[in-house]
Design a protein around this motif. Sequence first.
Motif, PDB file in Angstrom:
ATOM      1  N   PHE A 203      -5.746   3.951 -10.814  1.00 38.07           N
ATOM      2  CA  PHE A 203      -5.756   4.844  -9.850  1.00 38.07           C
ATOM      3  C   PHE A 203      -5.767   4.339  -8.434  1.00 38.07           C
ATOM      4  O   PHE A 203      -5.231   4.547  -7.551  1.00 38.07           O
ATOM      5  N   ALA A 204      -6.937   3.301  -8.346  1.00 42.37           N
ATOM      6  CA  ALA A 204      -7.278   2.850  -7.284  1.00 42.37           C
ATOM      7  C   ALA A 204      -6.049   1.868  -6.649  1.00 42.37           C
ATOM      8  O   ALA A 204      -5.726   1.742  -5.484  1.00 42.37           O
ATOM      9  N   ALA A 205      -5.502   1.275  -7.705  1.00 38.44           N
ATOM     10  CA  ALA A 205      -4.573   0.062  -7.492  1.00 38.44           C
ATOM     11  C   ALA A 205      -3.239   0.873  -6.995  1.00 38.44           C
ATOM     12  O   ALA A 205      -2.584   0.331  -6.054  1.00 38.44           O
ATOM     13  N   GLY A 206      -3.055   1.950  -7.625  1.00 42.63           N
ATOM     14  CA  GLY A 206      -1.782   2.818  -7.216  1.00 42.63           C
ATOM     15  C   GLY A 206      -1.871   3.144  -5.876  1.00 42.63           C
ATOM     16  O   GLY A 206      -0.893   3.190  -5.038  1.00 42.63           O
ATOM     17  N   ILE A 207      -2.937   3.520  -5.385  1.00 40.95           N
ATOM     18  CA  ILE A 207      -3.520   3.734  -3.938  1.00 40.95           C
ATOM     19  C   ILE A 207      -3.187   2.650  -2.966  1.00 40.95           C
ATOM     20  O   ILE A 207      -2.437   2.989  -2.107  1.00 40.95           O
ATOM     21  N   SER A 208      -3.531   1.611  -3.608  1.00 39.82           N
ATOM     22  CA  SER A 208      -3.333   0.600  -2.577  1.00 39.82           C
ATOM     23  C   SER A 208      -1.969   0.139  -2.435  1.00 39.82           C
ATOM     24  O   SER A 208      -1.504  -0.192  -1.295  1.00 39.82           O
ATOM     25  N   LEU A 209      -1.295   0.125  -3.546  1.00 39.95           N
ATOM     26  CA  LEU A 209       0.316  -0.103  -3.491  1.00 39.95           C
ATOM     27  C   LEU A 209       1.079   0.733  -2.635  1.00 39.95           C
ATOM     28  O   LEU A 209       1.734   0.479  -1.786  1.00 39.95           O
ATOM     29  N   GLY A 210       0.744   2.279  -2.936  1.00 42.18           N
ATOM     30  CA  GLY A 210       1.670   3.135  -2.015  1.00 42.18           C
ATOM     31  C   GLY A 210       0.976   2.913  -0.632  1.00 42.18           C
ATOM     32  O   GLY A 210       2.018   2.989   0.308  1.00 42.18           O
ATOM     33  N   VAL A 211      -0.233   2.765  -0.316  1.00 45.36           N
ATOM     34  CA  VAL A 211      -0.604   2.551   1.124  1.00 45.36           C
ATOM     35  C   VAL A 211       0.177   1.489   1.592  1.00 45.36           C
ATOM     36  O   VAL A 211       0.357   1.546   3.054  1.00 45.36           O
ATOM     37  N   SER A 212       0.218   0.230   1.183  1.00 46.21           N
ATOM     38  CA  SER A 212       0.700  -0.893   1.410  1.00 46.21           C
ATOM     39  C   SER A 212       2.014  -0.863   1.826  1.00 46.21           C
ATOM     40  O   SER A 212       2.515  -1.335   2.857  1.00 46.21           O
ATOM     41  N   THR A 213       2.987  -0.323   0.859  1.00 46.91           N
ATOM     42  CA  THR A 213       4.183   0.162   0.954  1.00 46.91           C
ATOM     43  C   THR A 213       4.565   0.785   2.186  1.00 46.91           C
ATOM     44  O   THR A 213       5.495   0.692   2.981  1.00 46.91           O
ATOM     45  N   LEU A 214       3.818   1.965   2.212  1.00 50.14           N
ATOM     46  CA  LEU A 214       3.826   2.822   3.516  1.00 50.14           C
ATOM     47  C   LEU A 214       3.603   2.039   4.727  1.00 50.14           C
ATOM     48  O   LEU A 214       4.342   2.477   6.084  1.00 50.14           O
ATOM     49  N   CYS A 215       2.575   1.326   4.736  1.00 50.09           N
ATOM     50  CA  CYS A 215       2.363   0.414   6.133  1.00 50.09           C
ATOM     51  C   CYS A 215       3.785  -0.450   6.376  1.00 50.09           C
ATOM     52  O   CYS A 215       3.766  -0.515   7.684  1.00 50.09           O
ATOM     53  N   LEU A 216       4.354  -1.100   5.450  1.00 44.12           N
ATOM     54  CA  LEU A 216       5.529  -1.375   5.787  1.00 44.12           C
ATOM     55  C   LEU A 216       6.716  -0.572   6.263  1.00 44.12           C
ATOM     56  O   LEU A 216       7.291  -0.961   7.148  1.00 44.12           O
ATOM     57  N   GLN A 217       6.539   0.494   5.809  1.00 50.00           N
ATOM     58  CA  GLN A 217       7.424   1.550   6.358  1.00 50.00           C
ATOM     59  C   GLN A 217       7.292   1.910   7.825  1.00 50.00           C
ATOM     60  O   GLN A 217       8.070   1.848   8.570  1.00 50.00           O
ATOM     61  N   PHE A 218       5.973   2.019   8.339  1.00 52.42           N
ATOM     62  CA  PHE A 218       5.572   2.137   9.637  1.00 52.42           C
ATOM     63  C   PHE A 218       5.877   1.071  10.437  1.00 52.42           C
ATOM     64  O   PHE A 218       6.236   1.256  11.643  1.00 52.42           O
ATOM     65  N   ALA A 219       5.748   0.062   9.516  1.00 46.92           N
ATOM     66  CA  ALA A 219       6.008  -1.546  10.612  1.00 46.92           C
ATOM     67  C   ALA A 219       7.677  -1.644  10.824  1.00 46.92           C
ATOM     68  O   ALA A 219       7.930  -2.363  11.694  1.00 46.92           O
ATOM     69  N   GLY A 220       8.303  -0.798  10.099  1.00 46.00           N
ATOM     70  CA  GLY A 220       9.853  -1.077  10.395  1.00 46.00           C
ATOM     71  C   GLY A 220      10.595  -1.858   9.430  1.00 46.00           C
ATOM     72  O   GLY A 220      11.596  -2.458   9.811  1.00 46.00           O
ATOM     73  N   TYR A 221      10.178  -1.849   8.139  1.00 43.19           N
ATOM     74  CA  TYR A 221      10.753  -2.577   7.116  1.00 43.19           C
ATOM     75  C   TYR A 221      12.291  -2.097   6.667  1.00 43.19           C
ATOM     76  O   TYR A 221      12.552  -0.889   6.986  1.00 43.19           O
ATOM     77  N   ASP A 222      13.089  -3.303   7.008  1.00 50.47           N
ATOM     78  CA  ASP A 222      14.566  -2.797   6.896  1.00 50.47           C
ATOM     79  C   ASP A 222      14.996  -3.074   5.467  1.00 50.47           C
ATOM     80  O   ASP A 222      15.180  -4.275   5.132  1.00 50.47           O
ATOM     81  N   THR A 223      15.416  -2.097   4.793  1.00 50.13           N
ATOM     82  CA  THR A 223      15.863  -2.202   3.208  1.00 50.13           C
ATOM     83  C   THR A 223      16.850  -3.074   3.256  1.00 50.13           C
ATOM     84  O   THR A 223      17.856  -2.537   3.734  1.00 50.13           O
ATOM     85  N   GLY A 224      17.120  -4.036   2.331  1.00 55.31           N
ATOM     86  CA  GLY A 224      18.220  -4.890   2.100  1.00 55.31           C
ATOM     87  C   GLY A 224      18.165  -5.951   3.134  1.00 55.31           C
ATOM     88  O   GLY A 224      19.357  -6.877   2.938  1.00 55.31           O
ATOM     89  N   ALA A 225      17.611  -6.045   4.219  1.00 50.37           N
ATOM     90  CA  ALA A 225      18.028  -7.078   5.275  1.00 50.37           C
ATOM     91  C   ALA A 225      17.459  -8.372   4.887  1.00 50.37           C
ATOM     92  O   ALA A 225      16.247  -8.523   3.995  1.00 50.37           O
TER      93      ALA A 225
END
Length: 528
Positions: free
Chosen positions: A440-462
């Motif tokens: 459960f803790a690992a799932g939270i860390s994965l979700g939060v880290s991917t959201l951080c990339l979203q907020f940083a402007g990650y461009d899917t497929g680039a």
Amino acid sequence: MAKGKKPADSAEDKLMVNQREPDCTKGPAQTHLEQQKLSVCNKLCFAIGGAPNQVAGSATDFFLQIYLLDVAQIIPLQASMVLFIGKAWGAVSDPIVGFFVTKSRWTRIGRLMPWMVGCTPFVVVSYFYLWFVPPFTSGRFIWYLGFYCLYQTLITCFHVPYSALTMFLSTDQRERDSATAYRMTVEVLGTLIGAAIQGQIVASAHTLKHCSHHNISAGHLGNSSGSEVIRSVPLSHDFSHAREVYMIAAGVIGGLFLICTVVMVLGVKERDDPYAPKTEKPISFHKGFVLVMKHGPYLKLTAAFLFISVAIQMVQSNFVLFCTYAVDLRDHFQYIVLTILMSAAVSIPFWEWFLQRFGKKTAAFCGISWIVPFTMMLVFIPNLVVAYIVAVASGLSVAASLLLPWSMLPDVVDDFRLANPNSKGHEAIFYSFYVFFTKFAAGISLGVSTLCLQFAGYDTGACQQPPPVANTLKLLIGAAPVVFIITGLMILLLYPISEDIRQQNKLALQELRNQTINCESHKDFNRI
């Protein structure tokens, strides 16, 4: 502790307070316990049974995030939800599976083995479709969420009974520790094989040679000047290639899963615990759960390794992205990953010797803290030579983080048995809830880290990402894991089972087993 004194909750005190069985005439009970010795073949077959879980886990930990973003091409928010919900679902399924495992009856091949045999074919199918890109685009989020949750459920049905099987191999602590060392060595090798298979097969899907250049506005990258820059964009036919290589890797790993399970079934004998009274009324799952959750050593150990596993998971899940977009090592990431895992596999026997010589708690501190300076070194000195040095050093910590919790959990179960000698059959609760909390803790860390990339402007497929993404990945690889590791080690300071207490527990449990077995023999003799 002064010579001649004992702690208030020493093993002898626990046994005297909680003993319910009458003393019986001492007899040759030790002969029965000596039969619990394990051969090298038994230990190897047991260890091989856990390898496929690590092979598949290595592939998903290192590559699922980048697969969802760059091959399946779902947006970072959806990828974050898949990773978090899938891990959370797997975490919730652990205690549920643990409940049903505790209710299982003994069969000709044991109580735990039927679970592993029955779920293996379904695990293989769900794992394969997790890496399959469906022909539609609008429903891909549901597709991957569904199959990731299904895979997590099925792998839980395999892993919970497998991890609890440690307690049913032998009653001898040294034999269990040795079997755990075999298991961790083979599982690290399994992680290595998984990373090697996945990395070598799919590496061609993540190289710059598949990109063409098109001019776009730099404003897309956060540059307000509006000047023109070059952006790399993947070619459409290369997406087809990427999908094919990921499916090939999934098929190979699925085949390994079937082979390893067959080897385990043929080479491992599941034994019931010989020391527990045979006539006692089983305690309900709810009461057993309450007893387990009140056991202080278990809570401290679980909390400590919860933070440590989050740190390791965060490094694993973001490492490929880090090498690809933050430090320009995309052509070397598969070899760096293999170096980490080879170092871990080689160092497992060293940590097994170390914990036998200096104690498990000391081994945990020395081994896991080792990764902290080297992780920061990779962030601040990002070149190829440093990357390989960090890989070798990090492998030592990865090995310790894998070996120590599974080596210390049986000691906690033994301590619980000594405090509750009339309570048995709760091994699945200990193991399933440990995995529940860490997942459960690992799932939270994965979700939060991917959201951080979203907020940083990650461009899917680039093929290239804006600078904020690189900075975010450096935080996710460096500062964040260091904070989690330090927190976990601080909690581990409170873990009460030292080497002296472990030895006291071993002697007290030996006495309890001897009394119980001889009582049973005495009763049988009287009946005759």
